[in-house]
Design a protein around this motif. Structure first.
Motif, PDB file in Angstrom:
ATOM      1  N   LYS A   1       3.269  -2.982  10.816  1.00 50.00           N
ATOM      2  CA  LYS A   1       4.033  -1.844  11.355  1.00 50.00           C
ATOM      3  C   LYS A   1       5.398  -1.723  10.682  1.00 50.00           C
ATOM      4  CE  LYS A   1       3.236   0.428  14.584  1.00 50.00           C
ATOM      5  NZ  LYS A   1       2.652   1.798  14.690  1.00 50.00           N
ATOM      6  N   GLY A   2       6.053  -2.858  10.470  1.00 49.09           N
ATOM      7  CA  GLY A   2       7.392  -2.814   9.880  1.00 49.09           C
ATOM      8  C   GLY A   2       7.415  -2.446   8.411  1.00 49.09           C
ATOM      9  N   THR A   3       6.278  -2.579   7.737  1.00 49.14           N
ATOM     10  CA  THR A   3       6.234  -2.262   6.303  1.00 49.14           C
ATOM     11  C   THR A   3       5.815  -0.826   6.031  1.00 49.14           C
ATOM     12  OG1 THR A   3       3.928  -3.004   6.070  1.00 49.14           O
ATOM     13  CG2 THR A   3       5.647  -4.660   5.779  1.00 49.14           C
ATOM     14  N   MET A   4       5.377  -0.110   7.070  1.00 48.02           N
ATOM     15  CA  MET A   4       4.942   1.269   6.863  1.00 48.02           C
ATOM     16  C   MET A   4       6.088   2.124   6.339  1.00 48.02           C
ATOM     17  SD  MET A   4       2.395   2.084  10.063  1.00 48.02           S
ATOM     18  CE  MET A   4       0.761   1.352  10.151  1.00 48.02           C
ATOM     19  N   VAL A   5       5.754   3.013   5.427  1.00 46.67           N
ATOM     20  CA  VAL A   5       6.764   3.824   4.753  1.00 46.67           C
ATOM     21  C   VAL A   5       6.420   5.294   4.913  1.00 46.67           C
ATOM     22  CG1 VAL A   5       7.744   4.413   2.490  1.00 46.67           C
ATOM     23  CG2 VAL A   5       7.276   2.013   3.073  1.00 46.67           C
TER      24      VAL A   5
ATOM     25  N   PRO B   1       0.797  -1.232   0.000  1.00 53.69           N
ATOM     26  CA  PRO B   1       0.000   0.000   0.000  1.00 53.69           C
ATOM     27  C   PRO B   1       0.828   1.279   0.000  1.00 53.69           C
ATOM     28  CG  PRO B   1      -0.831  -1.564   1.624  1.00 53.69           C
ATOM     29  CD  PRO B   1       0.490  -2.097   1.149  1.00 53.69           C
ATOM     30  N   TRP B   2       2.067   1.184   0.436  1.00 56.07           N
ATOM     31  CA  TRP B   2       2.914   2.376   0.481  1.00 56.07           C
ATOM     32  C   TRP B   2       3.724   2.546  -0.800  1.00 56.07           C
ATOM     33  CZ3 TRP B   2       1.746  -0.691   4.576  1.00 56.07           C
ATOM     34  CH2 TRP B   2       1.155  -0.069   5.674  1.00 56.07           C
ATOM     35  N   LEU B   3       3.989   1.472  -1.486  1.00 57.47           N
ATOM     36  CA  LEU B   3       4.816   1.540  -2.694  1.00 57.47           C
ATOM     37  C   LEU B   3       3.986   1.474  -3.966  1.00 57.47           C
ATOM     38  CD1 LEU B   3       7.709  -0.882  -1.640  1.00 57.47           C
ATOM     39  CD2 LEU B   3       7.516   1.594  -1.274  1.00 57.47           C
ATOM     40  N   GLU B   4       2.724   1.037  -3.862  1.00 59.19           N
ATOM     41  CA  GLU B   4       1.842   0.856  -5.023  1.00 59.19           C
ATOM     42  C   GLU B   4       2.472  -0.111  -6.025  1.00 59.19           C
ATOM     43  OE1 GLU B   4      -1.210   2.008  -5.320  1.00 59.19           O
ATOM     44  OE2 GLU B   4      -1.192   3.198  -3.472  1.00 59.19           O
ATOM     45  N   ALA B   5       3.144  -1.127  -5.516  1.00 55.93           N
ATOM     46  CA  ALA B   5       3.781  -2.134  -6.371  1.00 55.93           C
ATOM     47  C   ALA B   5       3.798  -3.458  -5.628  1.00 55.93           C
ATOM     48  CB  ALA B   5       5.201  -1.719  -6.740  1.00 55.93           C
ATOM     49  N   ILE B   6       3.776  -4.544  -6.398  1.00 55.65           N
ATOM     50  CA  ILE B   6       3.858  -5.869  -5.803  1.00 55.65           C
ATOM     51  C   ILE B   6       5.322  -6.211  -5.576  1.00 55.65           C
ATOM     52  CG2 ILE B   6       3.319  -8.313  -6.088  1.00 55.65           C
ATOM     53  CD1 ILE B   6       1.046  -7.534  -7.928  1.00 55.65           C
TER      54      ILE B   6
ATOM     55  N   GLN C   1      -2.769  -4.712   5.909  1.00 58.09           N
ATOM     56  CA  GLN C   1      -1.862  -3.661   5.454  1.00 58.09           C
ATOM     57  C   GLN C   1      -2.642  -2.466   4.910  1.00 58.09           C
ATOM     58  OE1 GLN C   1       0.931  -5.567   2.747  1.00 58.09           O
ATOM     59  NE2 GLN C   1       2.375  -5.885   4.413  1.00 58.09           N
ATOM     60  N   TYR C   2      -3.735  -2.742   4.190  1.00 61.88           N
ATOM     61  CA  TYR C   2      -4.565  -1.628   3.730  1.00 61.88           C
ATOM     62  C   TYR C   2      -5.147  -0.869   4.916  1.00 61.88           C
ATOM     63  CZ  TYR C   2      -4.299  -3.454  -1.029  1.00 61.88           C
ATOM     64  OH  TYR C   2      -3.851  -3.875  -2.254  1.00 61.88           O
ATOM     65  N   ALA C   3      -5.565  -1.606   5.936  1.00 63.22           N
ATOM     66  CA  ALA C   3      -6.059  -0.951   7.137  1.00 63.22           C
ATOM     67  C   ALA C   3      -4.962  -0.133   7.801  1.00 63.22           C
ATOM     68  CB  ALA C   3      -6.617  -1.993   8.110  1.00 63.22           C
ATOM     69  N   GLY C   4      -3.745  -0.679   7.819  1.00 63.51           N
ATOM     70  CA  GLY C   4      -2.621   0.049   8.404  1.00 63.51           C
ATOM     71  C   GLY C   4      -2.331   1.343   7.669  1.00 63.51           C
ATOM     72  N   ARG C   5      -2.418   1.317   6.353  1.00 63.90           N
ATOM     73  CA  ARG C   5      -2.220   2.548   5.585  1.00 63.90           C
ATOM     74  C   ARG C   5      -3.310   3.550   5.910  1.00 63.90           C
ATOM     75  NH1 ARG C   5       0.530   6.690   3.913  1.00 63.90           N
ATOM     76  NH2 ARG C   5       0.118   7.384   1.775  1.00 63.90           N
ATOM     77  N   ALA C   6      -4.555   3.072   6.070  1.00 63.91           N
ATOM     78  CA  ALA C   6      -5.643   3.977   6.442  1.00 63.91           C
ATOM     79  C   ALA C   6      -5.383   4.593   7.816  1.00 63.91           C
ATOM     80  CB  ALA C   6      -6.970   3.233   6.421  1.00 63.91           C
ATOM     81  N   VAL C   7      -4.910   3.774   8.761  1.00 64.16           N
ATOM     82  CA  VAL C   7      -4.587   4.274  10.100  1.00 64.16           C
ATOM     83  C   VAL C   7      -3.512   5.350  10.019  1.00 64.16           C
ATOM     84  CG1 VAL C   7      -3.466   3.637  12.278  1.00 64.16           C
ATOM     85  CG2 VAL C   7      -5.325   2.216  11.353  1.00 64.16           C
ATOM     86  N   GLN C   8      -2.465   5.107   9.256  1.00 59.74           N
ATOM     87  CA  GLN C   8      -1.380   6.085   9.125  1.00 59.74           C
ATOM     88  C   GLN C   8      -1.901   7.399   8.545  1.00 59.74           C
ATOM     89  OE1 GLN C   8       1.513   5.617   5.928  1.00 59.74           O
ATOM     90  NE2 GLN C   8       3.186   5.819   7.421  1.00 59.74           N
ATOM     91  N   LEU C   9      -2.711   7.316   7.510  1.00 62.82           N
ATOM     92  CA  LEU C   9      -3.268   8.521   6.896  1.00 62.82           C
ATOM     93  C   LEU C   9      -4.188   9.245   7.860  1.00 62.82           C
ATOM     94  CD1 LEU C   9      -3.935   7.023   3.370  1.00 62.82           C
ATOM     95  CD2 LEU C   9      -2.389   8.932   3.855  1.00 62.82           C
TER      96      LEU C   9
END
Length: 828
Positions: free
Chosen positions: A495-499, A19-24, A447-455
């Motif tokens: 948490k570790g993948t957040m960018v 979700p942070w890189l927009e790439a697989i 991970q999508y939820a984590g990105r929403a939380v960060q935003l």
């Protein structure tokens, strides 16, 4: 009785992008491919775009585009990936829809799909509407027409969803036969119970909706569809055709439509060469005039519904309990772990529902100060997702912003939109479909939820949302003790993948020591503009110092960062990153670090980086996964070469003795020697394939056979596949290059004789195209006596034989299908 036939394929993969890189990122389980999208595209999506019809000798006689002959839908997120990573397949899919319009009375065969495969009956009304609207807009953007039909994720349906489809101009959708409750003919009042899949699937129906609107429904043939998906029907093209034809009933007087619907991945991924069975069956039926191929929209136009239907609400095609599979432990699972339970599904959905609803209120408050209508802006945001150019973003802001926003507010608005996008992505259906909370599909929705939380933390200022969300995730219990529950899984995998921009800066700084970046470059979803950069070396040690501007191409968030990296020559390094504090502070840091490094005072160099960059210290682990793998491969290259030299010495010295032992019946060979042979032979075979040294392969293969070495068939086949594809592409662009043609011919001969399969589809496709476009002129020149042309033609025909292409048939304009169509099976 008119007989129509339609095969529908639901082609879909869950979004797998970081979700942070927009790439697989690389998925090791998809080996030898980079990721599962790439693997399934090769096995299925590309295979159906260029399938095969074989002659009686097993040679390719034609390469049909299956999509032009069937009904199909693709997930919007999958199409976005295909456009970027497999453009040839992507454009073949679009071309097939255009071809189907010409073939089926102006009606294209492609259907739209709700945007990210959310189970719509479990969604709130606002998300339902946006998902359908985004699916339609994405379809229009790609196929350049309005969709007539829409596939519902998992065919999960309720009346509200159907009403939204109808309101947005969708004419029909396709459901499973078990989703029909009762029917009645027009003009009659008596309903007939058709529950238990007893509905006649060979006609269309009308469903009346609460708003007064109507929508047309098709119910696919359940038994034939199940045979395709689960009973091995695609092993035999003849039997597939016969089974399709068995769906007609002579007692039905109306124009019958036999139609099936399955996951499109059945045709090639779930069932190897299933695309060929499909191609053969359709060609066989059509050319023998056994039924007329059609699509849903054409059939609907020619034969409007004569019956009304009422559906079972909250039903689907893949859960006998309705839609329970996506919110509770209903008993539906993949069956691989009978001792597990899926009680985690309910607390997971409850936690996500809380996150969505809690943030909706705050979203309205913050977005309401910047946007005329926050929810209308969300609906239109699909236009930005499809085109993130500055001009298009400006147009979006002109339409929706209350006033011309300052740059900081532009970022805030885009982050608000991304917050909403991820609050929908986290409901992707696969997160609940399988057996275990820690599965990759469920981790993806977390991970999508984590990105929403960060935003939410960044733009809503909500620092309480994550602790409460984690508390709610504790109720989702994993079947695997080490993962414990949703909270621990989130902390381990999210948490570790957040960018953030600092982490992007660290990635750039570290990777700059291993690859040379231009002044302007792109790192996944971030653009980088280098402003200063220098490297100092002392033996194996290197010190890189620099500064650059990093900008998110998604949110336009931007920052100038300075960095310093000390590399010790192996996998150890220290990296510091901070916001740029002005030229004076930057120059002072550069001078101090450079002076200390030049004195070879490494401990003080490390302390210098600590002083200037504080706690923002990163290591090789800070690299994004793909780059980390690449860098580690570079670091280990010398180690592997040393190992190769050691194993080669053991092998060469001991091979005579081992041959003697081999001749002694029952004498086992030492494992140390076999390990050396295993490593060495696989290593050198791969190198031979990669470096086009095909003449070296036979001796290596002979030795592998002698010692009964287990070859890395997947990896070696993939290496040769890539080499052959490269040669074929070179030949396509330079067809007069005799050397390339000779090399490719040798490679094709080798591939045909290997003890494992090599996927040569791409090479065959290129050859087939050249056979139609390039070969005729060379053949004309050869027939006129031109010696070079004669040599080229001979080589090209030899290549065709090795690629199993029927050269003369494929270029003959007068050829008929007689003697060409044949049974297509796994053995072929």
């Amino acid at each position: 009785m008119k007989r129509y036939l339609c095969v529908h394929g639901h082609f879909y993969q869950p979004p797998r992008e970081n979700p942070w890189l927009e790439a697989i990122e690389m998925q090791d389980s998809a080996y030898p491919y980079h990721d599962w999208n790439e693997r399934i595209s090769a096995e299925c999506y590309n295979a159906n775009a260029a399938s095969r019809i074989l002659d009686y000798q097993g040679r390719i006689a034609s390469i049909p585009n299956n999509y032009a002959n069937i009904s199909f839908n693709f997930g919007p997120t999958l199409l976005a990936w295909l456009k970027d990573k497999d453009p040839e397949t992507y454009h073949r899919i679009l071309a097939a829809d255009k071809e189907s319009k010409r073939r089926f009375s102006g009606h294209g065969s492609a259907l739209a799909l709700a945007y990210n495969h959310m189970i719509l009956p479990l969604a709130n009304g606002r998300d339902k509407y946006t998902q359908v609207l985004w699916g339609i807009r994405d379809f229009q953007h790609r196929f350049k027409r309005k969709p007539e039909g829409m596939w519902l994720p998992e065919t999960a349906v309720d009346l509200e969803t159907l009403d939204i489809l109808a309101a947005l101009g969708i004419k029909f959708t396709i459901l499973a036969p078990n989703q029909a409750k009762r029917v009645r003919p027009k003009g009659r009042r008596l309903w007939m119970d058709v529950s238990g899949s007893r509905i006649d699937p060979t006609m269309a129906y009308i469903q009346r909706l609460p708003s007064g609107r109507k929508i047309n429904l098709f119910f696919y043939d359940g038994p034939i569809s199940r045979a395709v998906a689960f009973e091995g029907l695609l092993a035999d093209g003849v039997k597939f055709a016969e089974r399709l034809l068995s769906g007609y009933d002579s007692n039905r007087p109306h124009a019958q439509l036999v139609h099936i619907a399955t996951d499109g991945e059945s045709y090639g991924h779930h069932h190897a060469k299933g695309d060929m069975a499909l191609a053969y069956a359709l060609r066989y039926i059509e050319e023998n005039d056994l039924a007329q191929l059609t699509n849903y929209a054409e059939y609907l136009k020619k034969h409007p519904p004569t019956h009304y239907v009422e559906i079972f609400e909250n039903s689907s095609w893949s859960c006998v309990h309705g839609v329970d599979r996506w919110w509770r432990d209903c008993g539906c699972n993949s069956g691989g772990y009978p001792q597990w339970n899926q009680a985690w599904r309910t607390p997971l959905r409850d936690a996500l529902d809380w996150l969505r609803d809690n943030l909706a209120i705050k979203y309205e408050q913050v977005a309401g100060r910047l946007l005329n209508d926050p929810w209308a802006a969300r609906n239109d945001y699909i236009n930005v997702i499809l085109d993130r150019s500055p001009e298009n973003i400006a147009g979006f802001l002109r339409k929706h912003a209350i006033r011309n926003p300052a740059p900081d507010n532009v970022t805030t608005i885009l982050k608000l939109m991304e917050l909403q996008r991820h609050l929908m992505l986290m409901y992707t259906s696969c997160g609940w479909f399988f057996d275990e909370l820690s599965g990759i599909e469920t981790v993806q929705v977390l991970q999508y939820a984590g990105r929403a939380v960060q935003l939410a933390q960044e733009v809503l200022g909500d620092e309480t949302v994550e602790p409460e969300f984690l508390h709610r995730l504790e109720g989702a219990k994993s079947n695997i003790p080490e993962h414990k529950d949703g909270r621990r899984l989130y902390e381990k995998t999210v948490k570790g993948t957040m960018v953030d921009l600092l982490k992007v800066g660290a990635h750039y700084a570290v990777s700059s020591l291993f690859e040379e970046y231009p002044v302007k470059t792109r790192i996944f979803a971030y653009s980088v503009e280098q402003e200063a950069y220098q490297v100092h070396e002392s033996g194996r040690l290197r010190l890189a110092l620099g500064r650059a501007r990093f900008t998110s191409e998604i949110t336009r968030e931007s920052a100038a960062l300075s960095f310093g990296v000390l590399h010790f020559g192996d996998h150890n390094l220290n990296c510091g990153v901070r916001e740029f504090r002005g030229a004076e502070a930057y120059d002072a840091m550069v001078r101090e670090a450079t002076d200390i490094f030049k004195r070879a005072d490494i401990p003080e160099t490390i302390r210098c980086l600590d002083r200037h960059f504080g706690a923002s210290i990163y290591s090789l682990k800070s690299l994004f996964y793909d780059e980390r793998r690449k860098v580690l491969d570079m670091v280990m290259e010398s180690t592997l070469l040393e190992a190769e030299a050691m194993y080669r010495q053991i092998y060469n010295q001991q091979a005579p003795l081992m041959r003697f032992l081999k001749s002694m019946d029952g004498m086992p060979l030492p494992s140390a020697f076999l390990n050396a042979a295993d490593f060495l032979l696989n290593f050198h075979l791969r190198k031979a394939f990669e470096e086009e040294r095909f003449d070296a392969a036979p001796a290596l293969l002979e030795d592998a056979g002698l010692w009964e070495i287990k070859l890395d068939a997947a990896g070696l086949g993939f290496a040769l596949k890539q080499t052959m594809a490269r040669l074929a592409l070179n030949l396509r662009y330079q067809p007069d290059n005799i050397e390339t043609l000779e090399t490719l011919t040798r490679a094709a001969g080798l591939a045909a004789d290997l003890p494992f399969d090599v996927d040569i589809r791409q090479v065959q496709n290129i050859y087939f195209t050249m056979l139609q476009t390039v070969y005729p002129e060379w053949r004309r020149l050869a027939d006129q006596g031109e010696k070079t042309a004669r040599h080229w033609v001979d080589l090209f025909q030899s290549l065709g034989e090795k690629l199993a292409v029927c050269v003369e048939y494929c270029i003959s304009e007068s050829a008929t299908s007689e003697g060409v169509l044949r049974l297509v099976s796994h053995e072929n």
